[in-house]
Write a protein that holds these residues in place. Structure first.
Motif, PDB file in Angstrom:
ATOM      1  N   GLY A  73     -36.601 -97.410  10.402  1.00  0.00           N
ATOM      2  CA  GLY A  73     -36.953 -98.569   9.688  1.00  0.00           C
ATOM      3  C   GLY A  73     -36.717 -98.102   8.118  1.00  0.00           C
ATOM      4  N   ARG A  74     -36.463 -96.716   7.796  1.00  0.00           N
ATOM      5  CA  ARG A  74     -36.162 -96.595   6.308  1.00  0.00           C
ATOM      6  C   ARG A  74     -34.946 -97.106   5.642  1.00  0.00           C
ATOM      7  NH1 ARG A  74     -39.103 -92.204   8.555  1.00  0.00           N
ATOM      8  NH2 ARG A  74     -37.162 -91.156   9.198  1.00  0.00           N
ATOM      9  N   THR A  75     -34.102 -97.445   6.262  1.00  0.00           N
ATOM     10  CA  THR A  75     -32.766 -98.220   5.927  1.00  0.00           C
ATOM     11  C   THR A  75     -32.595 -99.441   6.938  1.00  0.00           C
ATOM     12  OG1 THR A  75     -30.511 -98.401   5.069  1.00  0.00           O
ATOM     13  CG2 THR A  75     -31.157 -96.877   7.064  1.00  0.00           C
ATOM     14  N   ARG A  76     -32.078-100.498   6.606  1.00  0.00           N
ATOM     15  CA  ARG A  76     -31.592-101.362   7.545  1.00  0.00           C
ATOM     16  C   ARG A  76     -30.493-101.263   7.916  1.00  0.00           C
ATOM     17  NH1 ARG A  76     -35.170-106.345   6.778  1.00  0.00           N
ATOM     18  NH2 ARG A  76     -36.591-105.945   4.908  1.00  0.00           N
ATOM     19  N   LEU A  77     -29.393-100.859   6.791  1.00  0.00           N
ATOM     20  CA  LEU A  77     -27.848-100.685   6.966  1.00  0.00           C
ATOM     21  C   LEU A  77     -27.161 -99.488   6.818  1.00  0.00           C
ATOM     22  CD1 LEU A  77     -27.083-104.427   5.733  1.00  0.00           C
ATOM     23  CD2 LEU A  77     -27.611-103.859   8.105  1.00  0.00           C
ATOM     24  N   LEU A  78     -26.085 -98.994   7.175  1.00  0.00           N
ATOM     25  CA  LEU A  78     -25.473 -97.878   6.858  1.00  0.00           C
ATOM     26  C   LEU A  78     -24.034 -97.950   6.265  1.00  0.00           C
ATOM     27  CD1 LEU A  78     -26.484 -95.590   9.932  1.00  0.00           C
ATOM     28  CD2 LEU A  78     -27.572 -95.769   7.800  1.00  0.00           C
ATOM     29  N   GLY A  79     -23.740 -97.153   5.483  1.00  0.00           N
ATOM     30  CA  GLY A  79     -22.445 -97.120   4.677  1.00  0.00           C
ATOM     31  C   GLY A  79     -21.824 -95.860   4.697  1.00  0.00           C
ATOM     32  N   VAL A  80     -20.478 -95.874   4.285  1.00  0.00           N
ATOM     33  CA  VAL A  80     -19.851 -94.796   3.837  1.00  0.00           C
ATOM     34  C   VAL A  80     -18.796 -95.152   2.708  1.00  0.00           C
ATOM     35  CG1 VAL A  80     -19.617 -93.782   6.377  1.00  0.00           C
ATOM     36  CG2 VAL A  80     -17.729 -94.890   5.488  1.00  0.00           C
ATOM     37  N   SER A  81     -18.745 -94.113   1.671  1.00  0.00           N
ATOM     38  CA  SER A  81     -18.059 -94.253   0.528  1.00  0.00           C
ATOM     39  C   SER A  81     -17.141 -93.283   0.156  1.00  0.00           C
ATOM     40  CB  SER A  81     -18.925 -94.075  -0.612  1.00  0.00           C
ATOM     41  OG  SER A  81     -18.506 -94.374  -1.736  1.00  0.00           O
ATOM     42  N   ASN A  82     -15.938 -93.463  -0.535  1.00  0.00           N
ATOM     43  CA  ASN A  82     -14.955 -92.446  -0.827  1.00  0.00           C
ATOM     44  C   ASN A  82     -14.245 -91.969   0.360  1.00  0.00           C
ATOM     45  OD1 ASN A  82     -15.237 -92.545  -3.759  1.00  0.00           O
ATOM     46  ND2 ASN A  82     -17.387 -91.449  -3.235  1.00  0.00           N
ATOM     47  N   VAL A  83     -13.730 -92.894   1.435  1.00  0.00           N
ATOM     48  CA  VAL A  83     -13.276 -92.479   2.472  1.00  0.00           C
ATOM     49  C   VAL A  83     -11.721 -92.988   2.566  1.00  0.00           C
ATOM     50  CG1 VAL A  83     -15.448 -92.377   3.877  1.00  0.00           C
ATOM     51  CG2 VAL A  83     -14.130 -94.540   3.579  1.00  0.00           C
ATOM     52  N   SER A  84     -11.090 -92.344   3.287  1.00  0.00           N
ATOM     53  CA  SER A  84      -9.646 -92.857   3.598  1.00  0.00           C
ATOM     54  C   SER A  84      -9.361 -93.343   5.068  1.00  0.00           C
ATOM     55  CB  SER A  84      -8.701 -91.386   3.752  1.00  0.00           C
ATOM     56  OG  SER A  84      -9.057 -90.658   4.763  1.00  0.00           O
ATOM     57  N   LEU A  85      -8.299 -93.981   5.282  1.00  0.00           N
ATOM     58  CA  LEU A  85      -8.101 -94.384   6.527  1.00  0.00           C
ATOM     59  C   LEU A  85      -8.280 -93.529   7.653  1.00  0.00           C
ATOM     60  CD1 LEU A  85      -7.226 -96.864   8.167  1.00  0.00           C
ATOM     61  CD2 LEU A  85      -4.648 -96.179   7.812  1.00  0.00           C
ATOM     62  N   ARG A  86      -7.806 -92.368   7.350  1.00  0.00           N
ATOM     63  CA  ARG A  86      -7.904 -91.261   8.478  1.00  0.00           C
ATOM     64  C   ARG A  86      -9.261 -90.793   8.690  1.00  0.00           C
ATOM     65  NH1 ARG A  86      -4.772 -86.931  10.318  1.00  0.00           N
ATOM     66  NH2 ARG A  86      -5.985 -84.911  10.776  1.00  0.00           N
ATOM     67  N   HIS A  87     -10.098 -90.871   7.544  1.00  0.00           N
ATOM     68  CA  HIS A  87     -11.812 -90.639   7.886  1.00  0.00           C
ATOM     69  C   HIS A  87     -12.116 -91.785   8.891  1.00  0.00           C
ATOM     70  CE1 HIS A  87     -12.105 -88.553   4.044  1.00  0.00           C
ATOM     71  NE2 HIS A  87     -12.265 -87.521   4.740  1.00  0.00           N
ATOM     72  N   MET A  88     -11.839 -93.023   8.549  1.00  0.00           N
ATOM     73  CA  MET A  88     -12.368 -94.248   9.245  1.00  0.00           C
ATOM     74  C   MET A  88     -11.653 -94.275  10.751  1.00  0.00           C
ATOM     75  SD  MET A  88     -14.441 -95.487   7.245  1.00  0.00           S
ATOM     76  CE  MET A  88     -14.846 -96.646   8.405  1.00  0.00           C
ATOM     77  N   GLN A  89     -10.429 -93.733  10.786  1.00  0.00           N
ATOM     78  CA  GLN A  89     -10.074 -93.750  12.180  1.00  0.00           C
ATOM     79  C   GLN A  89     -10.771 -92.688  13.144  1.00  0.00           C
ATOM     80  OE1 GLN A  89      -5.718 -93.246  11.038  1.00  0.00           O
ATOM     81  NE2 GLN A  89      -5.415 -95.586  11.273  1.00  0.00           N
ATOM     82  N   GLN A  90     -10.762 -91.505  12.301  1.00  0.00           N
ATOM     83  CA  GLN A  90     -11.641 -90.512  13.100  1.00  0.00           C
ATOM     84  C   GLN A  90     -13.043 -90.909  13.553  1.00  0.00           C
ATOM     85  OE1 GLN A  90     -10.944 -87.023  10.783  1.00  0.00           O
ATOM     86  NE2 GLN A  90      -8.774 -86.682  11.720  1.00  0.00           N
ATOM     87  N   MET A  91     -13.662 -91.423  12.562  1.00  0.00           N
ATOM     88  CA  MET A  91     -15.024 -92.023  12.906  1.00  0.00           C
ATOM     89  C   MET A  91     -14.857 -92.957  14.066  1.00  0.00           C
ATOM     90  SD  MET A  91     -17.538 -93.687  10.125  1.00  0.00           S
ATOM     91  CE  MET A  91     -19.444 -93.546  10.335  1.00  0.00           C
ATOM     92  N   ALA A  92     -14.147 -94.023  14.058  1.00  0.00           N
ATOM     93  CA  ALA A  92     -14.037 -94.816  15.186  1.00  0.00           C
ATOM     94  C   ALA A  92     -13.716 -94.206  16.363  1.00  0.00           C
ATOM     95  CB  ALA A  92     -12.811 -95.869  14.769  1.00  0.00           C
ATOM     96  N   ALA A  93     -12.740 -93.057  16.415  1.00  0.00           N
ATOM     97  CA  ALA A  93     -12.504 -92.330  17.489  1.00  0.00           C
ATOM     98  C   ALA A  93     -13.722 -91.650  18.123  1.00  0.00           C
ATOM     99  CB  ALA A  93     -11.153 -91.282  17.306  1.00  0.00           C
ATOM    100  N   ALA A  94     -14.515 -91.066  17.397  1.00  0.00           N
ATOM    101  CA  ALA A  94     -15.546 -90.613  17.672  1.00  0.00           C
ATOM    102  C   ALA A  94     -16.837 -91.184  18.603  1.00  0.00           C
ATOM    103  CB  ALA A  94     -16.330 -89.587  16.698  1.00  0.00           C
ATOM    104  N   ARG A  95     -16.485 -92.509  18.307  1.00  0.00           N
ATOM    105  CA  ARG A  95     -17.363 -93.361  18.936  1.00  0.00           C
ATOM    106  C   ARG A  95     -18.872 -93.074  18.521  1.00  0.00           C
ATOM    107  NH1 ARG A  95     -14.765 -96.641  22.265  1.00  0.00           N
ATOM    108  NH2 ARG A  95     -12.954 -95.880  23.368  1.00  0.00           N
ATOM    109  N   VAL A  96     -19.189 -92.815  17.084  1.00  0.00           N
ATOM    110  CA  VAL A  96     -20.529 -92.526  16.545  1.00  0.00           C
ATOM    111  C   VAL A  96     -21.162 -93.870  16.144  1.00  0.00           C
ATOM    112  CG1 VAL A  96     -20.072 -90.083  16.065  1.00  0.00           C
ATOM    113  CG2 VAL A  96     -19.680 -91.811  14.480  1.00  0.00           C
ATOM    114  N   GLY A  97     -20.419 -95.004  15.892  1.00  0.00           N
ATOM    115  CA  GLY A  97     -20.903 -96.213  15.434  1.00  0.00           C
ATOM    116  C   GLY A  97     -20.378 -96.325  14.095  1.00  0.00           C
TER     117      GLY A  97
END
Length: 278
Positions: free
Chosen positions: A146-170
């Motif tokens: 409850g210390r934050t409502r939402l999460l984000g990431v900054s200064n990312v590339s498409l590769r970062h996002m694709q790898q994050m999606a592949a890791a299934r970490v949310g």
């Protein structure tokens, strides 16, 4: 503790980087002008987060706004992105650093939660690393507590996002990137965000694109719509799904930036701007 319900996300965010001693006064001014989203970071090198808290407190005291009507966003920054004024113990694990940074942010901002907690940038310019995975899991715990409502990431590339999606970490609720017209206004990352229902926050829309502000197309659209070139760019950004940030320190520009909500562009104008430097 169950996750808090999402708070309303504003359609414009005021960025507080690079303001140093002017941070309290400019944060308060932005709120008085009508901004209801404030972006900061627990990174003393570029931000004065405690100063943001001072500006918020002044606005609360003056009855300008209540905490419940504000969207507060801060960030966790790895040690290489910091100077010597660290908000955590550099010898601690990354998970502990995330928790210490959050505790410090809540103290700076005099609140029991922020609305968005953002990873200021992955640890590598190329890959989503094990360090990022550890930090992201710690950030998810901050959300679950409850210390934050939402999460984000900054200064990312498409590769970062694709790898994050592949890791299934949310995946995050937000991506926040610097937005260059010459790179198609970050078209690849925006497309990924659209596909995955991630809100794309764009910063440096003006400062990174001075050549666009001078472009005859923008000048023509501004003149025909009784708008400023900056207003045209902000209206365009919203039209292509960007939640804009502005960091102006000028009261008149703050007013004009917010008034860009009323500037409407035709679809052919939006398409022309998207390809003007991309």
């Amino acid at each position: 503790m169950p996750p808090l319900p999402p708070s309303p996300v504003p359609d414009f965010i005021y960025g507080t980087a690079w303001k140093e001693d002017r941070t309290p006064a400019l944060t308060e001014l932005a709120l008085r002008m009508g901004f209801r989203g404030i972006d900061t970071a627990n990174q003393r090198r570029h931000y004065f987060e405690a100063g943001v808290g001072q500006g918020l407190a002044a606005a609360y005291r003056a009855g300008v706004v209540a905490r419940d009507h504000l969207f507060l966003q801060t960030k966790f920054t790895y040690q290489p992105g910091q100077d010597h004024r660290l908000p955590y113990d550099p010898a601690a694990t990354l998970s502990v650093q995330v928790a210490q940074s959050m505790a410090s942010s809540l103290e700076h901002l005099a609140t029991d939660h922020v609305d968005s907690y953002v990873l200021h940038g992955p640890s590598s310019n190329y890959d989503w690393t094990d360090a990022d995975a550890e930090v992201w899991e710690a950030m998810r715990k901050e959300r679950d507590s409850g210390r934050t409502r939402l999460l984000g990431v900054s200064n990312v590339s498409l590769r970062h996002m694709q790898q994050m999606a592949a890791a299934r970490v949310g995946l995050p609720t937000f991506v926040q990137n610097r937005c260059y017209a010459r790179l198609g206004w970050d078209r690849a990352v925006r497309s990924f965000c659209r596909e995955h229902k991630i809100i794309y926050q764009g910063f440096s829309l003006l400062t990174a694109n001075q050549e666009v502000l001078q472009h005859p197309l923008i000048a023509s659209l501004a003149a025909s719509g009784s708008a400023t070139p900056a207003q045209v760019v902000f209206s365009f950004a919203r039209s292509i799904g960007i939640l804009p940030l502005t960091g102006t320190s000028n009261a008149e520009h703050m007013k004009q930036d917010l008034a860009s909500r009323d500037v409407k562009l035709q679809p052919d104008a939006v398409q022309a701007i998207e390809s003007v430097a991309g």
